[in-house]
Design a protein around this motif. Structure first.
Motif, PDB file in Angstrom:
ATOM      1  N   GLN A 241       4.448  -6.293  13.765  1.00  0.00           N
ATOM      2  CA  GLN A 241       5.588  -5.371  13.806  1.00  0.00           C
ATOM      3  C   GLN A 241       6.786  -5.897  13.029  1.00  0.00           C
ATOM      4  O   GLN A 241       7.775  -5.197  12.867  1.00  0.00           O
ATOM      5  CB  GLN A 241       6.021  -5.132  15.256  1.00  0.00           C
TER       6      GLN A 241
ATOM      7  N   ASN B   3       7.968  -6.384   7.877  1.00  0.00           N
ATOM      8  CA  ASN B   3       8.998  -6.064   6.872  1.00  0.00           C
ATOM      9  C   ASN B   3      10.345  -6.741   7.149  1.00  0.00           C
ATOM     10  O   ASN B   3      11.362  -6.352   6.592  1.00  0.00           O
ATOM     11  CB  ASN B   3       9.137  -4.544   6.679  1.00  0.00           C
TER      12      ASN B   3
ATOM     13  N   LYS C 111      16.221  -5.469  15.669  1.00  0.00           N
ATOM     14  CA  LYS C 111      14.792  -5.202  15.617  1.00  0.00           C
ATOM     15  C   LYS C 111      13.979  -6.413  16.117  1.00  0.00           C
ATOM     16  O   LYS C 111      13.080  -6.276  16.948  1.00  0.00           O
ATOM     17  CB  LYS C 111      14.394  -4.877  14.169  1.00  0.00           C
TER      18      LYS C 111
HETATM   19  C1  LIG Z   1       9.788  -1.656   9.222  1.00  0.00           C
HETATM   20  O1  LIG Z   1       8.584  -1.207   9.739  1.00  0.00           O
HETATM   21  C2  LIG Z   1       8.677  -0.377  10.866  1.00  0.00           C
HETATM   22  C3  LIG Z   1       7.279  -0.006  11.294  1.00  0.00           C
HETATM   23  O2  LIG Z   1       6.486  -1.117  11.494  1.00  0.00           O
HETATM   24  C4  LIG Z   1       9.497   0.857  10.576  1.00  0.00           C
HETATM   25  O3  LIG Z   1       9.682   1.597  11.762  1.00  0.00           O
HETATM   26  C5  LIG Z   1      10.825   0.455  10.030  1.00  0.00           C
HETATM   27  O4  LIG Z   1      11.543   1.600   9.621  1.00  0.00           O
HETATM   28  C6  LIG Z   1      10.668  -0.489   8.846  1.00  0.00           C
HETATM   29  N1  LIG Z   1      11.967  -0.930   8.457  1.00  0.00           N
HETATM   30  C7  LIG Z   1      12.303  -1.097   7.199  1.00  0.00           C
HETATM   31  C8  LIG Z   1      13.690  -1.621   6.971  1.00  0.00           C
HETATM   32  O5  LIG Z   1      11.565  -0.847   6.276  1.00  0.00           O
END
Ligand SMILES: *[C@@H]1O[C@H](CO)[C@@H](O)[C@H](O)[C@H]1NC(C)=O
Ligand SMILES: Cc1cc2nc3c(=O)[nH]c(=O)nc-3n(C[C@H](O)[C@H](O)[C@H](O)COP(=O)(O)OP(=O)(O)OC[C@H]3O[C@@H](n4cnc5c(N)ncnc54)[C@H](O)[C@@H]3O)c2cc1C
Ligand SMILES: *[C@@H]1O[C@H](CO)[C@@H](O)[C@H](O)[C@H]1NC(C)=O
Length: 516
Positions: free
Chosen positions: A382, A385, A443
């Motif tokens: 999770q 990113n 997050k």
């Molecule tokens: C990162 O990944 C999550 C899902 O795994 C997604 O909800 C989220 O928007 C993403 N954030 C970015 C900054 O890309």
């Protein structure tokens, strides 16, 4: 009868109240030139500077900036105190408390600055008391005890004691402060032979909420002496620790083995950890820590820290770990010294990053270990990113021999409430997350919280859950003192009431884990 400290308090108080009155009388159009300077914290700093002069540093000065950027975690570095008081003696700390407490000024206390949580040892709109200059390491002439200032770090302690052939049970990484770590427990390479750092403190010098400087030993202020063995910064500000020393070989063998974490290899790893912890031929000079997680540039890896305080290359006690299948990326194991390895290990934890930790305890069990690794896999997916994230769950064995050593060293007088470990031992699981961008904090914290809930639920389902939480790696949402058990928690509260009847350390020092 008016004792001279009380007289001093009244004079200081009178003086400080006048400063506040003067500051309050400043017309608005003058005070707006710096709105920050009209905050309560700034007024407290003005009062402090009247008495302690250049020991108080203010924002935008070199000393202040260097101090703030010397915290370990980015979230502690981001906090701007109204001023920093650099104490050079217990008397300075006493004077500071005598000024701040009657004025209801908020403050923070910092020793090594290695605790991660925002505001644990720093404070916005308040005074941060820096104990960094209280850094003595003074060995007794018989070498049986050593007096250490709270602002010293473990690297400094081990380095100073190495030529004398002794050490104290302190933390592993050289940069960790003596003050905070010892008030939580203090867990490192001597733990299996000598228990926690706190178990080996024979004397504390403490500045109480009244400003009085007292000594706590087994025979004088014994309740305070005991409460400080795990009770954190709830009773006063410790300005000196006297530790019992232990003879340590000048040469030791230590290092980290880093290898790919491959699912098919994990059962053998769990068995190796289980057997090491449960071994009745327990080796008190050997300590183990096994981290599992993802690291930028390395992927999913194992970090196996093996340390044995004897001058023996590849000691047999870790044979099961040398025999693990899988791909070893590198290792740093070598014959070295205690201060040498503490400094090397410190390089693995650079400062200036966002940091999140939590910890919990379970009865050593292979299936629980495997399930925790699986849950860690799920959580790190999770976070794929989150730029530059380092996400690792470490197991630290609490062998029965370690709880016995702790009990012997403290005479049953710490308040941690771990009790005797079962024959197979316990494992402390510690999550360590670090990442560069503050924007990712919410997050990552949510994923960390979810993982904690999941691992606790898994251990409860397997009947291996234990309530003990290590204060030194706990998160705010963990109830550390409840985890010590009701009797210990009650003892801590009663002792705090006796030494700090007005709750100065509960209310005016918001940082750190509180008793209420
Ligand atoms: C990162 O990944 C999550 C899902 O795994 C997604 O909800 C989220 O928007 C993403 N954030 C970015 C900054 O890309
Ligand atoms: C890289 C790294 C490695 C670590 N390794 C270990 C380890 O091997 N073993 C271990 O046990 N822990 C370890 N820890 C955890 C460590 O014990 C805690 O972070 C501890 O709080 C650090 O102490 P400090 O003095 O540096 O903390 P600080 O951030 O200065 O203080 C932490 C808390 O203690 C209070 N406090 C500090 N000094 C005093 C005092 N003199 N009187 C009253 N209150 C005080 C502060 O107010 C604050 O609430 C590690 C941490 C890091 C970051
Ligand atoms: C560490 O790496 C060296 C070089 O690859 C190797 O010879 C040695 O056996 C390794 N030690 C351990 C403990 O794995």
């Amino acid at each position: 009868m008016m004792s001279s400290p009380l007289l001093h308090l009244l004079i200081v108080c009178f003086c400080a109240v006048r400063v506040l009155a003067l500051a309050a009388a400043v017309p608005d159009d003058l005070s707006v030139q710096s709105s920050a300077s009209s905050t309560k914290g700034a007024l407290c700093c003005t009062a402090l500077a009247l008495v302690l002069g250049s020991k108080v540093s203010f924002p935008k000065t070199a000393g202040y900036n260097a101090f703030v950027s010397s915290y370990w975690s980015a979230q502690e570095q981001a906090i701007r105190p109204s001023c920093v008081l650099s104490a050079t003696s217990a008397q300075d700390v006493s004077t500071t408390i005598r000024i701040l407490a009657p004025l209801l000024c908020k403050f923070a206390v910092r020793s090594g600055g290695h605790a991660a949580l925002a505001g644990i040892a720093n404070i916005p709109d308040g005074v941060t008391i820096d104990l960094g200059s209280l850094n003595q390491v003074k060995l007794s002439t018989d070498k049986l005890t050593v007096a250490v200032g709270p602002g010293q770090n473990w690297g400094g302690v081990y380095t100073a004691l190495q030529p004398q052939g002794v050490a104290v049970p302190g933390g592993r990484a050289s940069g960790v402060g003596v003050g905070g770590s010892t008030l939580g427990d203090g867990w490192g390479f001597l733990a299996n032979q000598a228990g926690f750092g706190c178990d080996n403190v024979v004397e504390y010098e403490v500045v109480l909420a009244s400003g009085t400087i007292v000594t706590a030993t087994q025979t004088s202020n014994k309740d305070l002496w005991k409460a400080l063995k795990g009770g954190g910064g709830n009773f006063g500000i410790v300005t000196k620790f006297v530790f019992r020393t232990y003879a340590v070989s000048s040469q030791i063998w230590a290092g980290g083995i880093v290898q790919l974490a491959q699912t098919q290899d994990l059962p053998q790893l769990a068995t190796a950890i289980y057997d090491f912890t449960a071994n009745p031929q327990y080796k008190p000079k050997a300590t183990l820590l096994v981290g599992y997680g993802s690291h930028p540039g390395l992927g999913l890896i194992l970090f196996i820290q093996v340390v044995n305080l004897e001058p023996v290359d590849r000691p047999a006690v870790f044979n099961d770990f040398y025999a693990l299948p899988g791909v070893q990326l590198y290792n740093t194991t070598s014959l070295t010294t205690l201060p040498g390895y503490a400094a090397l290990f410190n390089l693995d934890s650079p400062s200036g990053l966002q940091q999140i930790t939590w910890d919990f305890t379970f009865v050593s069990d292979k299936d629980t270990m495997q399930e925790l690794w699986t849950l860690t896999d799920g959580s790190q997916l999770q976070l794929s990113n989150v730029t530059g994230i380092d996400w690792s769950l470490a197991f630290q064995p609490i062998a029965r021999g370690m709880t016995a050593a702790s009990d012997t060293a403290s005479g049953g007088n710490n308040v941690l409430g771990i009790g005797q470990a079962p024959a197979q031992g316990l494992q402390l699981a510690i999550l360590s997350a670090s990442f560069p961008n503050a924007a990712d904090y919410t997050k990552v914290k949510a994923v960390a919280d979810k993982l904690l809930a999941d691992v606790v639920a898994a251990a409860k389902r397997r009947n291996t859950y234990r309530p003990w939480v290590d204060l030194n790696h706990a998160n705010w949402n963990q109830d550390v003192f409840a985890s010590y058990g009701a009797a210990n928690q009650q003892f801590l509260r009663t002792t705090a009431k006796a030494y700090d009847p007005f709750g100065v350390f509960q209310n005016l020092k918001p940082g750190g884990f509180k008793l209420w």
